[in-house]
Scaffold this active site. Structure first.
Site, PDB file in Angstrom:
ATOM      1  N   HIS A   1      18.629 -20.020 -35.506  1.00 54.13           N
ATOM      2  CA  HIS A   1      18.548 -19.112 -36.423  1.00 54.13           C
ATOM      3  C   HIS A   1      18.759 -17.582 -36.155  1.00 54.13           C
ATOM      4  O   HIS A   1      19.043 -17.456 -35.031  1.00 54.13           O
ATOM      5  CB  HIS A   1      17.042 -19.284 -36.937  1.00 54.13           C
ATOM      6  CG  HIS A   1      16.237 -18.576 -35.593  1.00 54.13           C
ATOM      7  ND1 HIS A   1      15.981 -19.324 -34.350  1.00 54.13           N
ATOM      8  CD2 HIS A   1      15.473 -17.525 -35.411  1.00 54.13           C
ATOM      9  CE1 HIS A   1      15.366 -18.778 -33.677  1.00 54.13           C
ATOM     10  NE2 HIS A   1      15.002 -17.425 -34.135  1.00 54.13           N
TER      11      HIS A   1
ATOM     12  N   HIS B   1      21.843 -11.709 -33.756  1.00 46.20           N
ATOM     13  CA  HIS B   1      22.313 -12.677 -32.819  1.00 46.20           C
ATOM     14  C   HIS B   1      21.733 -14.157 -33.088  1.00 46.20           C
ATOM     15  O   HIS B   1      20.855 -14.211 -33.781  1.00 46.20           O
ATOM     16  CB  HIS B   1      21.968 -12.220 -31.389  1.00 46.20           C
ATOM     17  CG  HIS B   1      20.503 -12.421 -31.061  1.00 46.20           C
ATOM     18  ND1 HIS B   1      19.798 -11.341 -31.206  1.00 46.20           N
ATOM     19  CD2 HIS B   1      19.781 -13.354 -30.305  1.00 46.20           C
ATOM     20  CE1 HIS B   1      18.371 -11.894 -30.841  1.00 46.20           C
ATOM     21  NE2 HIS B   1      18.511 -13.067 -30.387  1.00 46.20           N
TER      22      HIS B   1
END
Length: 188
Positions: free
Chosen positions: A134, A50
């Site tokens: 990220h 995720h």
């Protein structure tokens, strides 16, 4: 269902907001990671891939409806932010191997800022660092930047963002919000 209790006896949940990753993207990311032939670190399960938008940390379980209500009031971007994860990095401080975005879409930054402002009353462990989108490939990574056979270029255009509960190494979706009307296309 609440699975954790504070020493005071008050139940809590470990919460964060994130952009989910599709099954196709999970497989591609896992294949990219396999190609790195990592000799260090603990790979993040592909099911847990995720891009975190906001980490709330341990929150009183009774506050979850109020958190959702606060997010319901947010002005959403109106279009699906297209995020490109195109830089492999080792974050020494957190011992993580990550894919970062060299360019952050303005719509994504507006969403993150809106979440931060709307959830200020609920953020027990607010992160003071600048937001850096990220995706974590491995934790407890201690080593140099691995050589990739090809440059990373993963395009994420999640149609919604999700409130997750972190529970015993798994992430459980609690609620989700659309990022744009169903007819919108990825952009900015």
């Amino acid at each position: 269902m609440v699975h954790d209790v504070r020493p005071s006896g008050s139940p809590f949940k470990r919460l964060f907001f994130a952009l989910p990753v599709s099954d196709v993207q999970r497989r591609a990311l896992a294949q990219f990671r396999r190609g790195l032939n990592l000799r260090s670190g603990k790979p993040v399960p592909a099911a847990n891939f995720h891009v975190t938008l906001l980490f709330l940390g341990d929150v009183d379980a009774a506050l979850v409806p109020a958190i959702c209500a606060a997010v319901d009031q947010l002005a959403l971007p109106g279009r699906v932010p297209r995020l490109t994860l195109d830089r492999l990095q080792v974050w020494q401080r957190s011992s993580a191997l990550v894919l970062e975005a060299q360019q952050v879409p303005a719509a994504l930054m507006r969403l993150v800022y809106g979440l931060q402002q709307a959830l200020l009353p609920f953020a027990g462990q607010a992160d003071k660092r600048d937001y850096r989108p990220h995706l974590t490939l491995a934790r407890d990574y201690r080593g140099d930047l691995p050589e990739a056979g090809s440059a990373p270029a993963f395009f994420l255009g999640a149609p919604h963002f999700t409130l997750y509960e972190s529970r015993k190494g798994a992430y459980w979706p609690l609620a989700q919000w659309p990022l744009a009307p169903s007819s919108a296309t990825p952009g900015d």
